[in-house]
Write a protein that holds these residues in place. Structure first.
Motif, mmCIF file in Angstrom:
data_model
loop_
_atom_site.group_PDB
_atom_site.id
_atom_site.type_symbol
_atom_site.label_atom_id
_atom_site.label_comp_id
_atom_site.label_asym_id
_atom_site.label_seq_id
_atom_site.Cartn_x
_atom_site.Cartn_y
_atom_site.Cartn_z
ATOM 1 N N ASP A 62 0.363 3.395 -1.327
ATOM 2 C CA ASP A 62 0.193 3.047 -2.738
ATOM 3 C C ASP A 62 0.782 1.673 -3.051
ATOM 4 O O ASP A 62 0.221 0.911 -3.849
ATOM 5 C CB ASP A 62 0.861 4.088 -3.639
ATOM 6 C CG ASP A 62 0.069 5.382 -3.762
ATOM 7 O OD1 ASP A 62 -1.146 5.369 -3.467
ATOM 8 O OD2 ASP A 62 0.668 6.409 -4.151
ATOM 9 N N ARG A 63 1.913 1.350 -2.437
ATOM 10 C CA ARG A 63 2.614 0.092 -2.736
ATOM 11 C C ARG A 63 2.115 -1.078 -1.900
ATOM 12 O O ARG A 63 2.595 -2.202 -2.068
ATOM 13 C CB ARG A 63 4.118 0.267 -2.530
ATOM 14 C CG ARG A 63 4.775 1.215 -3.518
ATOM 15 C CD ARG A 63 6.303 1.160 -3.447
ATOM 16 N NE ARG A 63 6.835 1.711 -2.218
ATOM 17 C CZ ARG A 63 7.536 1.025 -1.313
ATOM 18 N NH1 ARG A 63 7.750 -0.271 -1.487
ATOM 19 N NH2 ARG A 63 7.986 1.625 -0.218
ATOM 20 N N GLY A 64 1.167 -0.836 -1.009
ATOM 21 C CA GLY A 64 0.621 -1.919 -0.203
ATOM 22 C C GLY A 64 1.539 -2.382 0.914
ATOM 23 O O GLY A 64 1.333 -3.459 1.485
ATOM 24 N N VAL A 65 2.536 -1.567 1.264
ATOM 25 C CA VAL A 65 3.496 -1.953 2.298
ATOM 26 C C VAL A 65 2.807 -2.181 3.644
ATOM 27 O O VAL A 65 3.180 -3.086 4.407
ATOM 28 C CB VAL A 65 4.598 -0.878 2.440
ATOM 29 C CG1 VAL A 65 5.490 -1.147 3.653
ATOM 30 C CG2 VAL A 65 5.434 -0.792 1.169
ATOM 31 N N THR A 66 1.765 -1.396 3.926
ATOM 32 C CA THR A 66 1.122 -1.460 5.240
ATOM 33 C C THR A 66 -0.146 -2.315 5.258
ATOM 34 O O THR A 66 -0.885 -2.316 6.246
ATOM 35 C CB THR A 66 0.815 -0.036 5.745
ATOM 36 O OG1 THR A 66 -0.028 0.636 4.797
ATOM 37 C CG2 THR A 66 2.097 0.762 5.933
ATOM 38 N N GLU A 67 -0.390 -3.036 4.152
ATOM 39 C CA GLU A 67 -1.504 -3.987 4.120
ATOM 40 C C GLU A 67 -1.212 -5.154 5.060
ATOM 41 O O GLU A 67 -0.070 -5.388 5.474
ATOM 42 C CB GLU A 67 -1.696 -4.522 2.701
ATOM 43 C CG GLU A 67 -2.007 -3.479 1.658
ATOM 44 C CD GLU A 67 -3.468 -3.090 1.613
ATOM 45 O OE1 GLU A 67 -4.284 -3.793 2.252
ATOM 46 O OE2 GLU A 67 -3.796 -2.104 0.945
#
Length: 387
Positions: free
Chosen positions: A310-315
């Motif tokens: 959800d937080r885009g950490v793994t983008e």
């Protein structure tokens, strides 16, 4: 034991190739790996270890020597590893062990699979050989069905929904669209991924990886040989573990113990922890598998994987990019080639050769390869900029 380095790595494109054979696909990967390993001559290779489920379900008994002899490695001892989808991840581990022990100075690891020359029904049957035979495969359970059980259990246990699986698919397709070797190298919208046809509830088509043809090859060497090469990435840590093959035999449906144990071994050997990892290639055969990997590898606490996505950490531009190659979901999943292919991506990232998907400043990478639904797992921690 001495240090070991990846000095060359290459792969074929993944996809459907009716005019190719497992020999020709491996030749493409091998030649690419050799080209990237300036300073290594084919005559320097002392050992070869290759992985394959069975090449299109045909269970060829000597496919290992068939590919190494085809590429001209005459007389080089070759072993074939069959550990389901973790076959070539284990092949890389075996090659590293050969060099670490001193039995080889240079070793070739790789994998190959031809999967698209069968009907869907036959492919489903042969994929099932990686599961528990009596109580899963022969009762009609497919791998999508097994992972759907894991997905349902996860949704019941934590604050998660199928939307999180769709977000994983969108991310990995965005990365795969930047990878010229990807099988499904196109972007998809969240609506595409959310509204796709159901395969095994709660998993839909966009939550499942494709079956692919392809090959990958990795050359590992001692420090003495690595110093002669254009690029070298240190194999800082290796871990592997087994688990009960059948999902119903395990204590938990929401974690994979073999992954956790393999990761802990690799971290200890490398002298690092999850917070030191700059990027990871994880085994996302189904979107739920990527979320489980976040937790099993220690990237977050149990139940917190949806928060990471959800937080885009793994983008790709996040704090911890996961599957910059596109992962199994977009890059593809030629079973025997997948684990070695993950190392190919890590080598590219750590040597600054990943093109549009390059992660700036990446110095420590992790690869995570799972067999079946977790019956086997292998983790490598790789470090760049050390020679």
């Amino acid at each position: 034991m001495r240090d070991v380095y990846v000095v060359g790595a290459g792969q074929s494109k993944y996809g459907a190739f009716p005019d190719e054979s497992y020999r020709s696909l491996f030749e493409t990967a091998y030649e690419s790996a050799l080209d990237s390993a300036g300073g290594i001559d084919p005559g320097d290779i002392d050992e070869a270890v290759v992985g394959s489920l069975g090449v299109g379900g045909r269970q060829l008994g000597l496919s290992g020597p068939a590919v190494t002899e085809h590429v001209g490695l005459h007389g080089v001892p070759c072993s074939r590893i069959e550990n389901a989808c973790a076959a070539s991840g284990y092949a890389v581990r075996q090659a590293v062990q050969a060099v670490k022990s001193g039995m080889a100075d240079v070793a070739l690891a790789g994998g190959y699979e031809v999967m698209t020359d069968m009907s869907g029904d036959v492919a489903k049957y042969w994929l099932g050989v990686s599961g528990e035979t009596e109580w899963e495969r022969l009762t009609g359970t497919t791998f999508s069905g097994v992972y759907a059980q894991m997905a349902s259990a996860y949704i019941d246990a934590y604050d998660a929904s199928p939307d999180h699986f769709s977000k994983v698919a969108v991310k990995n397709h965005a990365n795969g669209a930047k990878n010229p070797k990807a099988h499904l190298g196109f972007t998809c919208s969240f609506d595409d991924a959310r509204d796709a046809p159901v395969v095994a509830d709660p998993l839909n088509l966009y939550h499942c990886c494709p079956t692919s043809d392809g090959a990958a090859a990795v050359i590992v060497a001692s420090e003495e040989f690595a110093e002669k090469c254009d690029d070298a990435v240190r194999v800082a840590g290796v871990g592997a573990a087994s688990e009960r093959v059948g999902l119903f035999q395990r204590d938990s449906y929401t974690s994979i113990r073999s992954t956790e144990e393999a990761a802990n071994t690799a971290y200890e050997m490398a002298g690092v922890g999850p917070d030191d990892i700059d990027f990871a290639e994880v085994h996302d055969c189904f979107a739920i598998a990527e979320l489980l990997a976040y937790e099993d590898l220690g990237f977050c606490e149990r139940g917190e994987a949806p928060n990471l996505i959800d937080r885009g950490v793994t983008e790709l531009d996040g704090d911890l990019p996961v599957n910059p190659s596109g992962g199994l979901k977009s890059k593809g999943h030629p079973i025997g080639a997948t684990g070695a292919g993950q190392v190919v991506e890590a080598f590219s990232q750590l040597t600054g050769q990943a093109g549009d998907r390059q992660i700036e400043g990446a110095n420590v990478g992790l690869t995570h390869n799972v067999g079946g639904s977790g019956g086997a797992a292998v983790v490598h921690v790789l470090e760049g900029g050390v020679l």
